[in-house]
Design a protein around this motif. Structure first.
Motif, PDB file in Angstrom:
ATOM      1  N   ALA A 148      43.732 -30.357 -88.727  1.00 42.58           N
ATOM      2  CA  ALA A 148      44.209 -29.617 -87.551  1.00 42.58           C
ATOM      3  C   ALA A 148      43.126 -28.674 -87.047  1.00 42.58           C
ATOM      4  N   ILE A 151      49.114 -35.134 -87.559  1.00 41.81           N
ATOM      5  CA  ILE A 151      47.850 -34.499 -87.193  1.00 41.81           C
ATOM      6  C   ILE A 151      46.781 -35.560 -86.950  1.00 41.81           C
ATOM      7  N   CYS A 209      45.099 -29.888 -81.861  1.00 44.88           N
ATOM      8  CA  CYS A 209      46.290 -29.909 -82.711  1.00 44.88           C
ATOM      9  C   CYS A 209      46.446 -28.632 -83.513  1.00 44.88           C
ATOM     10  N   ALA A 250      47.394 -37.016 -83.516  1.00 46.67           N
ATOM     11  CA  ALA A 250      46.989 -36.120 -82.433  1.00 46.67           C
ATOM     12  C   ALA A 250      45.470 -36.123 -82.260  1.00 46.67           C
TER      13      ALA A 250
END
Length: 224
Positions: A199, A173, A183, A176
């Motif tokens: 996230a 995460i 994400c 990303a």
């Protein structure tokens, strides 16, 4: 509108973590090193190369990294081939099929080696659904470094703003988000030791996602 979904593999598509864990800890025993649970968990999302590079910084290990990688791979492959109960995670196959049949581009961006990715994709016949398979072994740094996702975006048919990543690990995460990609954190039973709070959206089951919800996932977030 989302046009590309970038999947992590381990913990998102299939749970090979027990096999990796078995291989690593068998090798740790062979090396006579005491790797704690906390240390092992902190390496989640790392490539095998980066894991052993870190371990060589902590412990006195005479073997070269490449030799360590090959030994771990041998233990893993033997265990993988003999594990009859290995299955795709619940609901992910239906999600992959639904996204693909509706024209969504799917890319894999996994810290796993190419050999492991090939084993999983051959066993579960996933090749036809993904346009690209990206392995972490091609990058000098593992997640949370964003390089693997930055590369995956260059393979997308759409700009970054029209891509999402599905991840289940803290490091994934972070990678990303460092790459600037929306994400989705998958909160599975295998993610208990992982922090998903960074996230953009967290789902507990893949039945919460389908082509329509993924396509308009930004508006889904705004409505929460």
């Amino acid at each position: 509108m989302i046009q590309t979904v970038i999947f992590d593999m381990d913990g998102v598509i299939v749970d090979t973590e027990p096999v990796h864990r078995y291989a690593y800890f068998k090798q740790f025993q062979e090396l006579n090193i005491d790797v704690t649970e906390e240390m092992y968990t902190s390496y989640t999302g790392f490539s095998t190369r980066n894991t052993f590079q870190r371990l060589k910084e902590v412990f006195t290990i005479e073997q070269e990294v490449e030799d360590l990688i090959q030994r771990k791979r041998t233990i893993f492959n033997d265990a993988f081939d003999n594990k009859e109960d290995l299955e795709l995670l619940e609901g992910v196959e239906q999600l992959i099929i639904d996204l693909h049949k509706n024209g969504m581009q799917l890319i894999l961006a996994s810290s796993a080696s190419k050999v492991t990715i090939e084993r999983v994709f051959s066993r579960f016949k996933l090749y036809d659904y993904f346009t690209h398979l990206v392995s972490g072994e091609d990058f000098p740094k593992s997640k949370p470094d964003p390089a693997i996702f930055e590369h995956a975006v260059t393979l997308s048919i759409a700009p970054k703003m029209n891509c999402i990543v599905i991840e289940d690990s803290t490091n994934g995460i972070k990678a990303a988000k460092a790459a600037g990609i929306f994400c989705v954190g998958y909160n599975s039973i295998h993610s208990e030791a992982q922090d998903l709070t960074q996230a953009d959206l967290i789902v507990n089951h893949f039945n919460e996602l389908d082509f329509n919800t993924v396509t308009n996932i930004h508006s889904k977030l705004r409505s929460i």
